[in-house]
Design a protein around this motif. Structure first.
Motif, PDB file in Angstrom:
ATOM      1  N   VAL A 184       0.878  -0.976   0.258  1.00 55.79           N
ATOM      2  CA  VAL A 184       0.346   0.125  -0.434  1.00 55.79           C
ATOM      3  C   VAL A 184       1.096   1.146  -0.281  1.00 55.79           C
ATOM      4  CG1 VAL A 184      -2.595  -1.138   1.065  1.00 55.79           C
ATOM      5  CG2 VAL A 184      -0.430  -0.514   2.668  1.00 55.79           C
ATOM      6  N   GLU A 185       0.093   2.007  -0.346  1.00 57.89           N
ATOM      7  CA  GLU A 185       0.611   3.763  -0.323  1.00 57.89           C
ATOM      8  C   GLU A 185       0.519   4.310   1.269  1.00 57.89           C
ATOM      9  OE1 GLU A 185       0.406   5.987  -4.004  1.00 57.89           O
ATOM     10  OE2 GLU A 185       0.701   4.908  -4.671  1.00 57.89           O
ATOM     11  N   LEU A 186       1.962   4.424   1.630  1.00 62.23           N
ATOM     12  CA  LEU A 186       1.635   5.528   3.039  1.00 62.23           C
ATOM     13  C   LEU A 186       2.305   6.801   2.619  1.00 62.23           C
ATOM     14  CD1 LEU A 186       3.487   2.762   4.737  1.00 62.23           C
ATOM     15  CD2 LEU A 186       1.055   3.396   4.859  1.00 62.23           C
ATOM     16  N   PRO A 187       1.879   8.090   3.443  1.00 57.83           N
ATOM     17  CA  PRO A 187       1.842   9.172   3.585  1.00 57.83           C
ATOM     18  C   PRO A 187       3.223   9.232   3.945  1.00 57.83           C
ATOM     19  CG  PRO A 187       1.109   8.711   5.512  1.00 57.83           C
ATOM     20  CD  PRO A 187       0.704   7.526   4.585  1.00 57.83           C
ATOM     21  N   ALA A 188       3.928  10.614   3.247  1.00 58.64           N
ATOM     22  CA  ALA A 188       5.743  10.532   2.669  1.00 58.64           C
ATOM     23  C   ALA A 188       6.040  10.047   4.037  1.00 58.64           C
ATOM     24  CB  ALA A 188       5.684  11.902   2.599  1.00 58.64           C
ATOM     25  N   VAL A 189       5.899  10.564   5.253  1.00 65.53           N
ATOM     26  CA  VAL A 189       6.501  10.100   6.374  1.00 65.53           C
ATOM     27  C   VAL A 189       6.978   8.913   7.249  1.00 65.53           C
ATOM     28  CG1 VAL A 189       6.110  11.638   9.097  1.00 65.53           C
ATOM     29  CG2 VAL A 189       4.920  11.777   7.591  1.00 65.53           C
ATOM     30  N   LEU A 190       5.901   8.040   6.857  1.00 65.15           N
ATOM     31  CA  LEU A 190       6.077   6.808   7.163  1.00 65.15           C
ATOM     32  C   LEU A 190       6.067   5.448   5.757  1.00 65.15           C
ATOM     33  CD1 LEU A 190       2.280   6.459   8.471  1.00 65.15           C
ATOM     34  CD2 LEU A 190       4.363   6.734  10.017  1.00 65.15           C
ATOM     35  N   VAL A 191       7.073   6.149   5.085  1.00 65.46           N
ATOM     36  CA  VAL A 191       7.500   5.353   3.731  1.00 65.46           C
ATOM     37  C   VAL A 191       8.664   4.790   4.294  1.00 65.46           C
ATOM     38  CG1 VAL A 191       8.608   6.017   1.449  1.00 65.46           C
ATOM     39  CG2 VAL A 191       6.397   7.096   2.302  1.00 65.46           C
ATOM     40  N   ASP A 192       9.315   4.921   5.455  1.00 57.57           N
ATOM     41  CA  ASP A 192      10.794   3.745   5.669  1.00 57.57           C
ATOM     42  C   ASP A 192      10.639   3.835   6.950  1.00 57.57           C
ATOM     43  OD1 ASP A 192      10.948   6.882   6.617  1.00 57.57           O
ATOM     44  OD2 ASP A 192      12.799   7.413   6.331  1.00 57.57           O
ATOM     45  N   LYS A 193       9.212   4.167   7.248  1.00 55.93           N
ATOM     46  CA  LYS A 193       9.022   3.317   8.658  1.00 55.93           C
ATOM     47  C   LYS A 193       7.475   1.911   8.650  1.00 55.93           C
ATOM     48  CE  LYS A 193       9.767   7.554  10.971  1.00 55.93           C
ATOM     49  NZ  LYS A 193       9.841   9.055   9.490  1.00 55.93           N
ATOM     50  N   LYS A 194       7.768   1.536   7.803  1.00 51.19           N
ATOM     51  CA  LYS A 194       7.199   0.322   7.407  1.00 51.19           C
ATOM     52  C   LYS A 194       7.648  -0.945   8.664  1.00 51.19           C
ATOM     53  CE  LYS A 194       5.307   0.820   2.681  1.00 51.19           C
ATOM     54  NZ  LYS A 194       5.198   0.406   1.285  1.00 51.19           N
ATOM     55  N   ALA A 195       8.511  -1.027   8.783  1.00 54.66           N
ATOM     56  CA  ALA A 195       8.913  -2.241   9.517  1.00 54.66           C
ATOM     57  C   ALA A 195       8.383  -1.939  10.891  1.00 54.66           C
ATOM     58  CB  ALA A 195      10.329  -2.245   9.579  1.00 54.66           C
ATOM     59  N   LEU A 196       8.219  -0.426  11.292  1.00 51.53           N
ATOM     60  CA  LEU A 196       7.924   0.192  12.863  1.00 51.53           C
ATOM     61  C   LEU A 196       6.761   0.015  12.601  1.00 51.53           C
ATOM     62  CD1 LEU A 196       9.476   1.329  15.537  1.00 51.53           C
ATOM     63  CD2 LEU A 196       8.600   3.676  14.035  1.00 51.53           C
ATOM     64  N   VAL A 197       6.029   0.357  11.599  1.00 50.88           N
ATOM     65  CA  VAL A 197       4.582   0.330  12.055  1.00 50.88           C
ATOM     66  C   VAL A 197       4.056  -1.284  12.060  1.00 50.88           C
ATOM     67  CG1 VAL A 197       2.440   0.776  10.454  1.00 50.88           C
ATOM     68  CG2 VAL A 197       3.919   2.555  10.366  1.00 50.88           C
ATOM     69  N   THR A 198       4.651  -2.008  11.822  1.00 51.02           N
ATOM     70  CA  THR A 198       4.391  -3.604  11.538  1.00 51.02           C
ATOM     71  C   THR A 198       4.304  -3.860  12.804  1.00 51.02           C
ATOM     72  OG1 THR A 198       4.956  -3.631   9.027  1.00 51.02           O
ATOM     73  CG2 THR A 198       4.707  -5.840  10.548  1.00 51.02           C
ATOM     74  N   MET A 199       5.291  -3.291  13.341  1.00 57.06           N
ATOM     75  CA  MET A 199       5.819  -3.705  15.062  1.00 57.06           C
ATOM     76  C   MET A 199       5.037  -3.391  16.089  1.00 57.06           C
ATOM     77  SD  MET A 199       8.460  -6.005  15.360  1.00 57.06           S
ATOM     78  CE  MET A 199       9.131  -5.873  17.415  1.00 57.06           C
ATOM     79  N   LEU A 200       4.333  -1.938  15.226  1.00 52.29           N
ATOM     80  CA  LEU A 200       3.617  -0.781  17.033  1.00 52.29           C
ATOM     81  C   LEU A 200       2.264  -1.932  16.584  1.00 52.29           C
ATOM     82  CD1 LEU A 200       4.467   2.221  15.914  1.00 52.29           C
ATOM     83  CD2 LEU A 200       4.868   1.340  18.390  1.00 52.29           C
ATOM     84  N   TRP A 201       1.882  -2.057  14.923  1.00 51.31           N
ATOM     85  CA  TRP A 201       0.145  -2.860  15.014  1.00 51.31           C
ATOM     86  C   TRP A 201       0.793  -4.025  15.540  1.00 51.31           C
ATOM     87  CZ3 TRP A 201      -3.591  -1.333  11.972  1.00 51.31           C
ATOM     88  CH2 TRP A 201      -5.266  -2.618  12.050  1.00 51.31           C
ATOM     89  N   ASP A 202       1.235  -5.283  15.446  1.00 49.05           N
ATOM     90  CA  ASP A 202       1.222  -6.011  15.960  1.00 49.05           C
ATOM     91  C   ASP A 202       1.219  -6.495  17.488  1.00 49.05           C
ATOM     92  OD1 ASP A 202       1.248  -7.591  13.559  1.00 49.05           O
ATOM     93  OD2 ASP A 202       3.077  -7.782  13.052  1.00 49.05           O
ATOM     94  N   THR A 203       2.224  -4.893  17.564  1.00 48.78           N
ATOM     95  CA  THR A 203       1.976  -5.607  19.111  1.00 48.78           C
ATOM     96  C   THR A 203       0.214  -4.473  19.930  1.00 48.78           C
ATOM     97  OG1 THR A 203       4.195  -4.078  19.352  1.00 48.78           O
ATOM     98  CG2 THR A 203       3.139  -4.111  21.278  1.00 48.78           C
ATOM     99  N   LEU A 204      -0.439  -3.438  19.330  1.00 50.53           N
ATOM    100  CA  LEU A 204      -1.760  -3.689  19.620  1.00 50.53           C
ATOM    101  C   LEU A 204      -2.222  -4.156  20.123  1.00 50.53           C
ATOM    102  CD1 LEU A 204      -3.320  -0.378  19.910  1.00 50.53           C
ATOM    103  CD2 LEU A 204      -3.652  -0.870  17.827  1.00 50.53           C
ATOM    104  N   TRP A 205      -2.230  -5.323  18.349  1.00 53.25           N
ATOM    105  CA  TRP A 205      -3.576  -6.431  18.971  1.00 53.25           C
ATOM    106  C   TRP A 205      -3.017  -7.201  19.483  1.00 53.25           C
ATOM    107  CZ3 TRP A 205      -8.402  -6.004  16.541  1.00 53.25           C
ATOM    108  CH2 TRP A 205      -8.294  -4.740  15.387  1.00 53.25           C
ATOM    109  N   LEU A 206      -1.389  -7.692  19.631  1.00 56.14           N
ATOM    110  CA  LEU A 206      -1.374  -8.902  20.677  1.00 56.14           C
ATOM    111  C   LEU A 206      -1.903  -8.220  22.036  1.00 56.14           C
ATOM    112  CD1 LEU A 206       0.304 -11.330  22.319  1.00 56.14           C
ATOM    113  CD2 LEU A 206       1.873  -9.030  22.026  1.00 56.14           C
ATOM    114  N   PHE A 207      -2.254  -7.004  22.816  1.00 53.34           N
ATOM    115  CA  PHE A 207      -2.746  -6.091  24.026  1.00 53.34           C
ATOM    116  C   PHE A 207      -3.751  -6.903  23.684  1.00 53.34           C
ATOM    117  CE2 PHE A 207       1.385  -5.225  24.926  1.00 53.34           C
ATOM    118  CZ  PHE A 207       1.968  -5.864  25.834  1.00 53.34           C
ATOM    119  N   LEU A 208      -4.429  -5.875  22.137  1.00 48.71           N
ATOM    120  CA  LEU A 208      -6.355  -5.876  22.365  1.00 48.71           C
ATOM    121  C   LEU A 208      -6.553  -7.965  22.493  1.00 48.71           C
ATOM    122  CD1 LEU A 208      -6.563  -3.551  18.790  1.00 48.71           C
ATOM    123  CD2 LEU A 208      -7.300  -3.580  21.868  1.00 48.71           C
TER     124      LEU A 208
END
Ligand SMILES: [Zn+2]
Length: 338
Positions: A184-208
């Protein structure tokens, strides 16, 4: 004589493409032929021209064939996709009609529709979509699964939709989120942070998942313990991620640090969890005695100590090797740079 010959060579070589295309005057043609009969060099140029042109023609031809082939394959795939989509409508229509006629409501038909959507996600979507096929398959598939949950839960009337949904999204995210975020296309700020976004997303769903599963059954003590243990165990996972992604020290040195992290957390994670969950202060490795392997506690502490020692040795060796290699490479670069 040699001078005129050189002049002729230039003129003839200018004329060769025209001669090859049969587009020069009879006089020029005669002159070129006479020259080619005498001049080895121009003859070779002419042979090269013929071969190159032939290559070009063949290349053009094969490109055309490939393009036509690809196009016809795509059209065939698209047609197959549409046909499968049509076939998937049959069970939906049948259950819809049976639901109406039998007066049993349309819940079954809704479940069947959602199930067919799941089949379509795996068959129709890859056949008919032109780009980002994988992302579209995954997203359609997830939506279909959630719809199945929703309608099955409605039929059963147990209000467990969220309870099923949250762990499912967590499980699917661990496997598929990296593919989705790559596509997917991400906003410019996040383009080079895809790995970080993935880690945050998975961590969030673990706690949820922990909160929802325990909260649903009203087990708030379990929720507290689960969250503490998950938090402690996510620390090494995040440390490994941050080292691997952001520490700029070369692969070998990174591996060394990661081996340390794994060794330390193997040895102490249990003690740390016990402390935060129950307030128990214990240091398992203090019971280590490598000559005795009897009680569970004793075996655990021996294994933890071995893990600490081995990871310490291996990690340090990797780190030193990495740093040495880096220094050597830098020096080499410095030398060749000068
Ligand atoms: Zn010549």
């Amino acid at each position: 004589m040699s001078n005129t010959n050189i002049d002729n060579c230039d003129i003839v070589q200018d004329l060769l493409p025209l001669y090859y295309d049969d587009a020069c005057s009879p006089a020029s043609r005669k002159m070129v032929e006479a020259h080619l009969a005498e001049c080895e060099k121009c003859r070779r140029t002419y042979e090269d021209l013929k071969n190159d042109t032939l290559d070009e023609i063949l290349k053009e031809d094969s490109r055309g064939v490939l393009e036509r082939h690809e196009k016809s394959e795509k059209t065939a795939a698209y047609k197959a996709g549409v046909i499968i989509a049509g076939l998937l409508l049959i069970p939906i229509l049948i259950t819809f009609i049976v639901g109406l006629v039998g007066g049993v409501g349309l819940d079954v038909s809704a479940v069947v529709t959602a199930s067919m959507l799941l089949v379509a996600a795996l068959t129709v979507v890859p056949l008919v979509s032109k780009e980002r096929r994988l992302v579209k398959c995954i997203l359609t598939g997830v939506i279909a699964i959630l719809l199945i949950y929703f309608f099955v839960d409605r039929m059963n009337g147990q209000g467990e939709f969220i309870l099923w949904t949250v762990p499912t999204i967590f499980g699917l995210s661990v496997v598929f989120f990296p593919f989705v975020i790559r596509g997917v296309e991400l906003p410019a700020v996040l383009v080079d942070k895809k790995a970080l976004v993935t880690m945050l997303w998975d961590t969030l769903w673990l706690f949820l998942t922990i909160v929802e599963v325990c909260g649903h059954s009203g087990d708030f003590e379990g929720m507290r313990e689960g969250c503490i243990v998950a938090a402690v165990l996510m620390v090494p996972v995040w440390l490994v991620f941050l080292v691997a992604r952001y520490l700029n020290i070369g692969v070998l040195a990174k591996s060394g640090i990661i081996v340390w992290i794994c060794g330390v957390f193997t040895a102490f994670a249990n003690d740390i969890c016990l402390f935060f969950v129950y307030g128990t202060k214990q240091l398992t490795i203090s019971h280590a005695d490598l000559s005795v392997w009897i009680t569970g506690e004793n075996v655990n502490s021996n294994v933890y100590v071995i893990a600490l020692i081995v990871s310490g040795i291996v990690g340090t060796a990797l780190l030193v090797a990495g740093l040495v290699r880096r220094t050597v490479e830098r020096t080499k670069k410095g030398i060749s740079g000068n």
